[in-house]
Design a protein around this motif. Structure first.
Motif, short mmCIF file in Angstrom:
data_model
loop_
_atom_site.label_atom_id
_atom_site.label_comp_id
_atom_site.label_asym_id
_atom_site.label_seq_id
_atom_site.Cartn_x
_atom_site.Cartn_y
_atom_site.Cartn_z
N THR A 130 13.07 83.56 98.02
CA THR A 130 11.78 83.20 98.59
C THR A 130 11.54 84.19 99.58
O THR A 130 12.27 84.67 100.51
CB THR A 130 11.78 82.09 99.20
N THR A 145 -2.98 85.70 98.58
CA THR A 145 -1.96 85.08 97.81
C THR A 145 -1.68 83.73 98.52
O THR A 145 -1.47 82.66 97.81
CB THR A 145 -0.48 85.91 98.26
N ARG A 146 -1.77 83.45 99.83
CA ARG A 146 -1.62 82.15 100.32
C ARG A 146 -2.45 81.18 99.85
O ARG A 146 -2.24 79.97 99.40
CB ARG A 146 -1.69 82.13 101.91
N TYR A 149 -1.62 80.29 96.18
CA TYR A 149 -0.58 79.27 96.24
C TYR A 149 -1.11 77.72 96.74
O TYR A 149 -0.82 76.93 95.91
CB TYR A 149 0.63 79.57 97.25
N ALA A 150 -2.05 77.74 97.62
CA ALA A 150 -2.55 76.56 98.08
C ALA A 150 -3.44 75.68 96.98
O ALA A 150 -3.50 74.70 96.83
CB ALA A 150 -3.42 76.50 99.16
N GLU A 153 -1.23 74.60 94.25
CA GLU A 153 -0.69 73.44 94.55
C GLU A 153 -1.64 72.06 94.38
O GLU A 153 -1.38 71.12 93.95
CB GLU A 153 -0.40 73.40 96.09
N PRO A 161 7.35 76.52 94.30
CA PRO A 161 7.93 76.45 95.44
C PRO A 161 7.06 77.93 96.40
O PRO A 161 6.92 78.84 95.65
CB PRO A 161 9.29 77.21 95.06
N ASP A 162 7.04 77.71 97.66
CA ASP A 162 6.44 78.44 98.33
C ASP A 162 7.26 79.77 98.56
O ASP A 162 8.11 79.92 98.75
CB ASP A 162 6.58 77.92 99.85
N GLY A 163 6.35 81.02 98.50
CA GLY A 163 6.79 82.29 98.61
C GLY A 163 7.91 82.63 97.48
O GLY A 163 8.23 83.77 97.28
#
Ligand code: UDP
Ligand code: MG
Length: 335
Positions: A130, A145-146, A149-150, A153, A161-163
């Protein structure tokens, strides 16, 4: 569980898979840092480079490296197929009891592999790195990217999994699971999460690229993000049922309102502007939903064509252990 020495005769304990696309200036440096780590922690190893149709002299460098150290093998594609497919080919050709996937540009520190292997020996089958920080990328890319991922989710049927990225170790069992998924629109970060198995994250610092620049443009990243969302979520397809219902219900209410208005106040001629606006608005909504259907249908089309995932142009490996030309599973080969 200690796997040391458990490898069947002739197969290495660890395989390292490296996707390579125009990385000529990074390869020697990578091997120089990777080999000492592997020699220290594993009974035997192989490094498998997947040359993803590089147009620089990556392949020439790989030939030198292979001639010097036959534990370094390479498979080269007939053209650029993309990193996701390069990784799939790496998993097809790797022979180790555990497979480690690492970028060629030294952004993933090879020393972290030692921790990966320690976790594997403790019994974890899916050990992922990670990112502690992504200062190595531009602020815009980090923000996007963030966001992605959100979004994944909240939309996706599988959590990420984060990162967690591609830098990871997979046990043979996890590798076989991934090989059994011959899908074309490959979003491996989702696939790794989907297979499950006993998983654990290992934090690491992303380094700067050793040489060269990123091979991912924003356009390429957008396609990739769409692939990810579309292959792990059917929400964009289903949400239109509800939006359509709501819009229709609203238009019934509006019709009622206009009927009552006509009964009590007579016919009202103005309202041309609002009419045009609402026609355009709903035409837009319809096109958007058609577009979403199209995205899914396009992916279905790509799947039903059943083309091979990639084509191999050349292999660098010891004669005794040449793998079959067409990788497993059989369904990847066109009929
Ligand atoms: N890569 C590849 N095929 C491509 C693009 C990239 O095999 O079409 C490889 C590249 O050589 C590198 C890894 O994928 O080993 C990650 O690429 P890059 O460093 O450009 O991506 P970033 O670190 O910016 O995400
Ligand atoms: Mg990189």
């Amino acid at each position: 569980m200690n796997m040391t020495g458990a490898s069947p005769k002739g197969t290495p304990e660890l395989s390292v898979v490296v996707p390579v696309y125009n990385e000529a200036d990074n390869l020697e440096a990578l091997v120089a840092r990777l080999v000492p780590v592997l020699e220290r922690i594993a009974t035997s190893h192989e490094i498998l480079f997947i040359d993803d149709g590089s147009s620089d002299d990556s392949m020439a460098r790989l030939r030198d490296i292979h001639a010097r150290d036959p534990r370094c093998r390479a498979v080269s594609f007939s053209r650029n197929f993309g990193k996701e497919i390069a990784i799939a080919a790496g998993l097809d050709h790797a022979r180790g009891q555990a497979v480690i996937i690492i970028d060629a540009d030294l952004q993933h520190p090879p020393e972290v592999i030692e921790t990966f292997v320690a976790r594997w020996r403790e019994g974890y089958k899916n050990v992922y790195g990670t990112r502690i920080d992504r200062n190595a990328d531009s602020p815009l890319r980090r923000m996007l990217t963030r966001r992605f991922y959100a979004l994944f989710e909240s939309f996706g049927e599988t959590g990420l999994p984060d990162g967690a990225g591609d830098f990871r170790l997979l046990d043979r069992q996890a590798v076989e699971a991934l090989k059994s998924m011959p899908e074309r629109a490959r979003f491996s970060k989702g696939l790794y999460a989907w297979i499950g198995f006993k998983s654990i994250g290992v934090p690491f610092d992303v380094a700067e690229r050793h040489s060269g620049t990123t091979k991912f443009s924003y356009g390429k990243l957008t396609r990739f993000a769409l692939d990810g969302l579309m292959s792990f979520s059917t929400l964009p397809l289903k949400v239109w049922t509800y939006i359509g219902l709501a819009v229709s219900a609203f238009s019934l209410l509006a019709a009622l309102y206009y009927i009552l208005q006509t009964i009590f106040h007579g016919i009202d001629v103005p309202g041309y502007a609002s009419l045009i606006v609402s026609i355009m608005f709903f035409a837009g909504v319809q096109m958007l939903s058609l577009g979403i259907l199209g995205e899914y249908i396009g992916r279905i089309f790509a799947e039903v064509k059943r083309r091979p995932l990639y084509l191999v142009a050349e292999r660098l490996e010891d004669e005794a252990s040449v793998a079959p030309v067409n990788p497993t599973p059989v369904t990847r080969v066109s009929a």
